[in-house]
Design an enzyme around this catalytic site. Structure first.
Site, PDB file in Angstrom:
ATOM      1  CE  LYS A 124      -4.507   0.920   0.462  1.00 56.15           C
ATOM      2  NZ  LYS A 124      -5.668   0.046   0.228  1.00 56.15           N
TER       3      LYS A 124
HETATM    4  N1  GLU Z   1      -7.453   0.099  -2.989  1.00 56.81           N
HETATM    5  C1  GLU Z   1      -8.199  -1.088  -3.219  1.00 56.81           C
HETATM    6  C2  GLU Z   1      -8.232  -1.959  -1.987  1.00 56.81           C
HETATM    7  O1  GLU Z   1      -8.060  -1.481  -0.889  1.00 56.81           O
HETATM    8  C3  GLU Z   1      -7.754  -1.833  -4.474  1.00 56.81           C
HETATM    9  C4  GLU Z   1      -6.320  -2.260  -4.504  1.00 56.81           C
HETATM   10  C5  GLU Z   1      -5.893  -2.799  -5.865  1.00 56.81           C
HETATM   11  O2  GLU Z   1      -6.691  -2.902  -6.753  1.00 56.81           O
HETATM   12  O3  GLU Z   1      -4.703  -3.120  -5.971  1.00 56.81           O
HETATM   13  O4  GLU Z   1      -8.488  -3.129  -2.040  1.00 56.81           O
END
Ligand code: GLU
Length: 434
Positions: A124
């Site tokens: 993240k």
């Molecule tokens: N931000 C989204 C989540 O928390 C998607 C992450 C992604 O598609 O890599 O799952």
């Protein structure tokens, strides 16, 4: 080593930034890992892996503002675990982003990706910034500089960012372009959630909300809750909450309350969801919508409803408001919306919680489809994408449900059991090297 009470002795003290006594999202995550450890059998030997992110990068992001001054922002990219594949997870632009938060979000990505069995680890990123205060030019410079700074970690087979809170297809396009310019070749697969014209996938924007709806319907079937006529309260009316509300309303549910940063609305007859979506698109929030009464932000939690969908930020359902919740089912569209204490209160009240790590996995599932399509340069139809998404979500949810029944644990602990076993098994098979 695991002792009999199920807690894990640490051979070496944790670094200060990993300390669970600093409660917050990371502390919340560590408590969740502690709960699952007794169910991991011999794999518990590896559980410390999950309590320490593999890699943390903190970057300074300087940009020239429109008025000629230089502003500095703090950016992060955390790769929590790469045992099952490259890092995968979104990038969040928010004024309250902290390292602890990004660490927790990266860890929840590891769990989520393993829970739906997509071949990724967890990562993240984020920038501590209020993007609403930036001009388009400033936002572009911020995004490009951040992408360059984390360029040593990301790549189509290393770590693949995606949208999260306050980031979107345009920001992904700038990230993809910046990375591509830096490596000297167009690399569409370096980020997902791109516009469809740039290697994005059909259905990606709605995917998280569609996944929320899918697991909600499955759980409703298993518990005998009719969707037709069910009353819904939704916190957050963006990409996730707005899409989920629309799908539930199309299936005959009534959206009686919505809340976002601009206010809280209530209408016991059900809000007109398409009209509200249009209002949010035009004004940026639910506040000021004509077809409902305004209620206090606190009263949102006590609204009479069958289904509550927190789809905003983490730490929203706490020990202070969990007792008021009347819903039979909580579907976590957001990441980490429920604190551990609140989770226990809901459990004791008999409220079924469909945890984030399965309920909101639809987004990353279609991100996976996007990445596969980019690699093969062959694009699928929207029907094909939605059908595959629904199948993956249904299968993953059925597996988690079975484990919850077997061990008589919450769906959150069951999802952690499934996911942690997959991650730690991969970890064990790979072994330590060097
Ligand atoms: N931000 C989204 C989540 O928390 C998607 C992450 C992604 O598609 O890599 O799952």
């Amino acid at each position: 080593m695991q002792n009999l009470s199920g807690s894990v002795q640490t051979n070496h003290p944790l670094p200060s930034y990993l300390d669970a006594t600093h409660l917050g999202p990371w502390g919340n995550y560590l408590q969740q890992v502690d709960r699952v450890t007794p169910y991991l059998g011999s794999l518990a030997r590896w559980v410390e892996t999950l309590k320490r992110p593999k890699r943390i990068l903190v970057v300074d992001v300087p940009i020239e503002m429109d008025n000629g001054t230089i502003a500095h922002f703090e950016g992060y990219r955390v790769q929590h675990n790469l045992s099952r594949g490259p890092g995968k997870g979104g990038v969040r632009f928010h004024q309250d982003v902290t390292l602890s938060e990004v660490m927790a979000l990266s860890a929840w990505m590891s769990i989520k990706n393993a829970a739906v069995n997509v071949p990724y680890g967890g990562a993240k990123g984020g920038i501590r910034v209020d993007p609403k205060k930036l001009s388009m030019g400033e936002l572009e410079r911020l995004t490009r500089r951040y992408t360059s700074e984390i360029g040593l970690l990301i790549g189509p087979s290393k770590d693949i960012p995606a949208p999260d809170v306050n980031t979107n297809g345009q920001i992904m396009a700038w990230m993809m372009d910046t990375y591509s310019m830096n490596v000297g070749a167009t690399a569409t697969g370096v980020v997902t959630g791109k516009p469809v014209d740039l290697g994005g996938s059909l259905g990606r924007v709605e995917a998280t909300g569609r996944g929320v709806f899918t697991v909600g319907v499955e759980a409703a079937k298993l518990t005998g809750l009719p969707i037709e006529g069910a009353r819904l309260a939704v916190q957050g009316f963006g990409n996730v909450g707005g899409t989920a509300a629309k799908l539930f309303a199309d299936a005959g549910a009534k959206v009686v309350a919505v809340q976002d940063h601009t206010g809280t609305l209530f209408n016991s007859n059900g809000l007109d969801v398409p009209a509200l979506l249009a209002h949010v698109k035009a004004t940026g929030g639910v506040g000021g919508f004509a077809g409902a009464d305004t209620i206090s932000n606190e009263d949102f939690w006590g609204v009479d409803c069958e289904i509550l969908i927190p789809a905003a930020l983490e730490g929203q359902i706490t020990k202070d408001n969990a007792g008021k919740i009347k819903a039979k089912m909580v579907i976590e569209g957001a990441n980490g919306p429920t604190t551990t204490e609140a989770d226990d209160i809901l459990h004791d009240k008999g409220v079924l919680v469909l945890p984030d790590v399965i309920a909101n996995a639809g987004g990353v599932t279609v991100s996976y489809f996007e990445w596969v399509q980019d690699f093969s340069s062959f694009f699928w139809s929207e029907d094909e994408i939605n059908a595959r998404l629904v199948r993956i979500m249904q299968e993953a949810f059925a597996g988690v449900w079975k484990v919850a029944q077997e061990h008589k644990v919450s769906l959150r602990t069951a999802t952690f059991i499934v996911a942690c076993q997959r991650i730690l098994h991969a970890r064990e098979m790979r072994g330590l090297y060097p």
